[in-house]
Design a protein around this motif. Structure first.
Motif, PDB file in Angstrom:
ATOM      1  N   GLY A  16       1.286   8.377   1.709  1.00  0.00           N
ATOM      2  CA  GLY A  16       1.180   9.782   2.052  1.00  0.00           C
ATOM      3  C   GLY A  16       2.514  10.498   2.004  1.00  0.00           C
ATOM      4  N   GLY A  17       3.564   9.776   1.596  1.00  0.00           N
ATOM      5  CA  GLY A  17       4.873  10.395   1.463  1.00  0.00           C
ATOM      6  C   GLY A  17       5.835  10.082   2.590  1.00  0.00           C
ATOM      7  N   TYR A  18       5.283   9.788   3.782  1.00  0.00           N
ATOM      8  CA  TYR A  18       6.120   9.426   4.929  1.00  0.00           C
ATOM      9  C   TYR A  18       5.267   8.589   5.880  1.00  0.00           C
ATOM     10  CZ  TYR A  18       3.864  13.277   7.514  1.00  0.00           C
ATOM     11  OH  TYR A  18       2.959  14.105   8.124  1.00  0.00           O
ATOM     12  N   PRO A  19       5.888   7.840   6.779  1.00  0.00           N
ATOM     13  CA  PRO A  19       5.142   6.832   7.557  1.00  0.00           C
ATOM     14  C   PRO A  19       3.969   7.358   8.366  1.00  0.00           C
ATOM     15  CG  PRO A  19       7.504   6.472   7.762  1.00  0.00           C
ATOM     16  CD  PRO A  19       7.345   7.777   7.044  1.00  0.00           C
ATOM     17  N   GLN A  20       4.074   8.570   8.906  1.00  0.00           N
ATOM     18  CA  GLN A  20       3.019   9.075   9.785  1.00  0.00           C
ATOM     19  C   GLN A  20       2.013   9.974   9.068  1.00  0.00           C
ATOM     20  OE1 GLN A  20       6.496   9.477  10.908  1.00  0.00           O
ATOM     21  NE2 GLN A  20       6.194   7.392  11.628  1.00  0.00           N
ATOM     22  N   ALA A  21       1.978   9.935   7.761  1.00  0.00           N
ATOM     23  CA  ALA A  21       1.112  10.837   7.002  1.00  0.00           C
ATOM     24  C   ALA A  21      -0.358  10.657   7.380  1.00  0.00           C
ATOM     25  CB  ALA A  21       1.293  10.605   5.507  1.00  0.00           C
ATOM     26  N   GLU A  22      -1.047  11.779   7.566  1.00  0.00           N
ATOM     27  CA  GLU A  22      -2.476  11.760   7.869  1.00  0.00           C
ATOM     28  C   GLU A  22      -3.301  11.597   6.591  1.00  0.00           C
ATOM     29  OE1 GLU A  22      -4.210  11.976  10.632  1.00  0.00           O
ATOM     30  OE2 GLU A  22      -2.756  12.511  12.178  1.00  0.00           O
ATOM     31  N   ARG A  23      -2.898  12.308   5.545  1.00  0.00           N
ATOM     32  CA  ARG A  23      -3.639  12.303   4.287  1.00  0.00           C
ATOM     33  C   ARG A  23      -2.899  11.410   3.291  1.00  0.00           C
ATOM     34  NH1 ARG A  23      -7.390  16.305   3.750  1.00  0.00           N
ATOM     35  NH2 ARG A  23      -7.152  16.370   1.487  1.00  0.00           N
ATOM     36  N   CYS A  24      -3.586  10.395   2.798  1.00  0.00           N
ATOM     37  CA  CYS A  24      -2.949   9.415   1.918  1.00  0.00           C
ATOM     38  C   CYS A  24      -3.763   9.209   0.642  1.00  0.00           C
ATOM     39  CB  CYS A  24      -2.800   8.072   2.635  1.00  0.00           C
ATOM     40  SG  CYS A  24      -1.677   8.103   4.049  1.00  0.00           S
ATOM     41  N   ARG A  25      -3.055   8.774  -0.403  1.00  0.00           N
ATOM     42  CA  ARG A  25      -3.704   8.315  -1.620  1.00  0.00           C
ATOM     43  C   ARG A  25      -3.658   6.790  -1.612  1.00  0.00           C
ATOM     44  NH1 ARG A  25      -1.844  11.142  -6.993  1.00  0.00           N
ATOM     45  NH2 ARG A  25      -4.068  10.941  -7.501  1.00  0.00           N
ATOM     46  N   LEU A  26      -4.617   6.181  -2.286  1.00  0.00           N
ATOM     47  CA  LEU A  26      -4.744   4.732  -2.256  1.00  0.00           C
ATOM     48  C   LEU A  26      -4.564   4.155  -3.653  1.00  0.00           C
ATOM     49  CD1 LEU A  26      -5.461   2.497  -0.174  1.00  0.00           C
ATOM     50  CD2 LEU A  26      -7.815   2.671  -0.979  1.00  0.00           C
ATOM     51  N   SER A  27      -3.608   3.231  -3.781  1.00  0.00           N
ATOM     52  CA  SER A  27      -3.420   2.502  -5.034  1.00  0.00           C
ATOM     53  C   SER A  27      -4.085   1.138  -4.908  1.00  0.00           C
ATOM     54  CB  SER A  27      -1.929   2.316  -5.335  1.00  0.00           C
ATOM     55  OG  SER A  27      -1.292   3.552  -5.530  1.00  0.00           O
ATOM     56  N   VAL A  28      -4.816   0.738  -5.933  1.00  0.00           N
ATOM     57  CA  VAL A  28      -5.518  -0.542  -5.936  1.00  0.00           C
ATOM     58  C   VAL A  28      -5.135  -1.300  -7.200  1.00  0.00           C
ATOM     59  CG1 VAL A  28      -7.757  -1.695  -5.852  1.00  0.00           C
ATOM     60  CG2 VAL A  28      -7.453   0.504  -4.700  1.00  0.00           C
ATOM     61  N   GLY A  29      -4.753  -2.564  -7.036  1.00  0.00           N
ATOM     62  CA  GLY A  29      -4.388  -3.344  -8.205  1.00  0.00           C
ATOM     63  C   GLY A  29      -4.096  -4.787  -7.854  1.00  0.00           C
ATOM     64  N   HIS A  30      -3.625  -5.529  -8.839  1.00  0.00           N
ATOM     65  CA  HIS A  30      -3.269  -6.926  -8.629  1.00  0.00           C
ATOM     66  C   HIS A  30      -1.973  -6.997  -7.823  1.00  0.00           C
ATOM     67  CE1 HIS A  30      -2.063 -11.080  -9.510  1.00  0.00           C
ATOM     68  NE2 HIS A  30      -3.333 -11.298  -9.823  1.00  0.00           N
ATOM     69  N   PRO A  31      -1.862  -7.923  -6.867  1.00  0.00           N
ATOM     70  CA  PRO A  31      -0.649  -8.016  -6.037  1.00  0.00           C
ATOM     71  C   PRO A  31       0.642  -8.116  -6.847  1.00  0.00           C
ATOM     72  CG  PRO A  31      -2.377  -9.402  -5.130  1.00  0.00           C
ATOM     73  CD  PRO A  31      -2.888  -8.894  -6.453  1.00  0.00           C
ATOM     74  N   GLN A  32       0.609  -8.807  -7.978  1.00  0.00           N
ATOM     75  CA  GLN A  32       1.814  -8.949  -8.783  1.00  0.00           C
ATOM     76  C   GLN A  32       2.195  -7.647  -9.474  1.00  0.00           C
ATOM     77  OE1 GLN A  32       1.248 -12.246 -11.461  1.00  0.00           O
ATOM     78  NE2 GLN A  32       1.255 -13.785  -9.824  1.00  0.00           N
ATOM     79  N   ALA A  33       1.212  -6.772  -9.669  1.00  0.00           N
ATOM     80  CA  ALA A  33       1.490  -5.488 -10.317  1.00  0.00           C
ATOM     81  C   ALA A  33       1.970  -4.445  -9.320  1.00  0.00           C
ATOM     82  CB  ALA A  33       0.248  -4.980 -11.037  1.00  0.00           C
ATOM     83  N   LEU A  34       1.579  -4.604  -8.050  1.00  0.00           N
ATOM     84  CA  LEU A  34       1.961  -3.639  -7.019  1.00  0.00           C
ATOM     85  C   LEU A  34       3.101  -4.192  -6.172  1.00  0.00           C
ATOM     86  CD1 LEU A  34      -1.533  -2.333  -5.837  1.00  0.00           C
ATOM     87  CD2 LEU A  34       0.103  -1.206  -7.339  1.00  0.00           C
ATOM     88  N   THR A  35       4.174  -4.594  -6.839  1.00  0.00           N
ATOM     89  CA  THR A  35       5.331  -5.131  -6.123  1.00  0.00           C
ATOM     90  C   THR A  35       6.160  -4.032  -5.480  1.00  0.00           C
ATOM     91  OG1 THR A  35       6.576  -5.123  -8.202  1.00  0.00           O
ATOM     92  CG2 THR A  35       5.480  -7.185  -7.577  1.00  0.00           C
ATOM     93  N   THR A  36       6.044  -2.800  -5.987  1.00  0.00           N
ATOM     94  CA  THR A  36       6.705  -1.643  -5.388  1.00  0.00           C
ATOM     95  C   THR A  36       5.662  -0.551  -5.187  1.00  0.00           C
ATOM     96  OG1 THR A  36       7.285  -0.733  -7.565  1.00  0.00           O
ATOM     97  CG2 THR A  36       8.904  -2.168  -6.503  1.00  0.00           C
TER      98      THR A  36
END
Length: 211
Positions: A16-36
């Motif tokens: 959501g851009g910062y730790p306390q964000a209320e509205r967030c987007r969700l990325s879904v993928g293989h753990p090795q692809a989502l290293t960052t």
């Protein structure tokens, strides 16, 4: 998100851009692809002379939506007092809003992109306490954390007003774990801290309530 993480070789990352964000987007993928963390959220700074004409969250929201973008493309709006506001948005619409937005209320504004690290927000006020429960069901933990009955919480779950890690919960027996964030519409947010088993086979759970 809990359902997705049960799938083999699947990782989910809410942003959501910062730790306390209320509205967030969700990325879904293989753990090795989502290293960052994927670059799926952008930040805007809206500035103007708000000293004599203060504008509310609703004023900023209305002005941005007035450019023609859909609400789901917009994240949190962080008010900056007389300076204006910082806004989270999907990256593909950042340039459009910077060129289309020229007024909030009756105040002429300048809108520009800023790095996420430049976001200014106050650390949330929290209150930590512990509860002892027979299970780690979301209805039991949320009931203790928000001081409402499990019957009322079950109604909130049925109406889609309860979320775990920004994903709507549909079952009262959903199990929570350390680090989970429980959100209830109109009640706020609750973070699950340390969980320990008691000698009587129950669970001592640290709850961190966002005030």
């Amino acid at each position: 998100m809990l359902v997705l993480e049960k799938l083999a070789d699947t990782k989910t990352v809410p942003q959501g851009g910062y730790p306390q964000a209320e509205r967030c987007r969700l990325s879904v993928g293989h753990p090795q692809a989502l290293t960052t963390d994927p670059d799926i959220v952008a930040a805007l700074s809206i500035t103007g002379n708000f000293g004599f004409q203060p504008c509310s969250h609703g004023d900023f929201l209305g002005a941005i939506l007035g450019t023609g973008i859909a609400r789901e493309k917009l994240g949190d709006i962080i008010l900056q007092g007389e300076k204006g506001a910082h806004v989270l948005i999907v990256p593909e619409l950042a340039d459009f809003v910077t060129s289309a937005l020229d007024k909030v209320g009756n105040v002429l504004v300048t809108c520009k992109k800023i790095p996420l690290l430049a976001l200014e927000y106050e650390p949330p006020r929290t209150k930590a306490f512990k509860t002892v429960e027979a299970s780690l069901r979301v209805d039991a933990i949320a009931s203790a954390g928000f001081k409402i009955s499990r019957t009322k919480l079950a109604d909130l779950i049925s109406s889609g007003d309860v979320r775990v890690n920004w994903t709507t919960v549909t079952k009262s027996n959903t199990t929570i774990k350390t680090g989970d964030i429980i959100s209830v519409s109109g009640k706020g947010r609750l973070k699950i801290g340390e969980i320990n088993s008691t000698k009587k086979g129950k669970f001592a759970v640290e709850l961190i309530r966002y005030l």
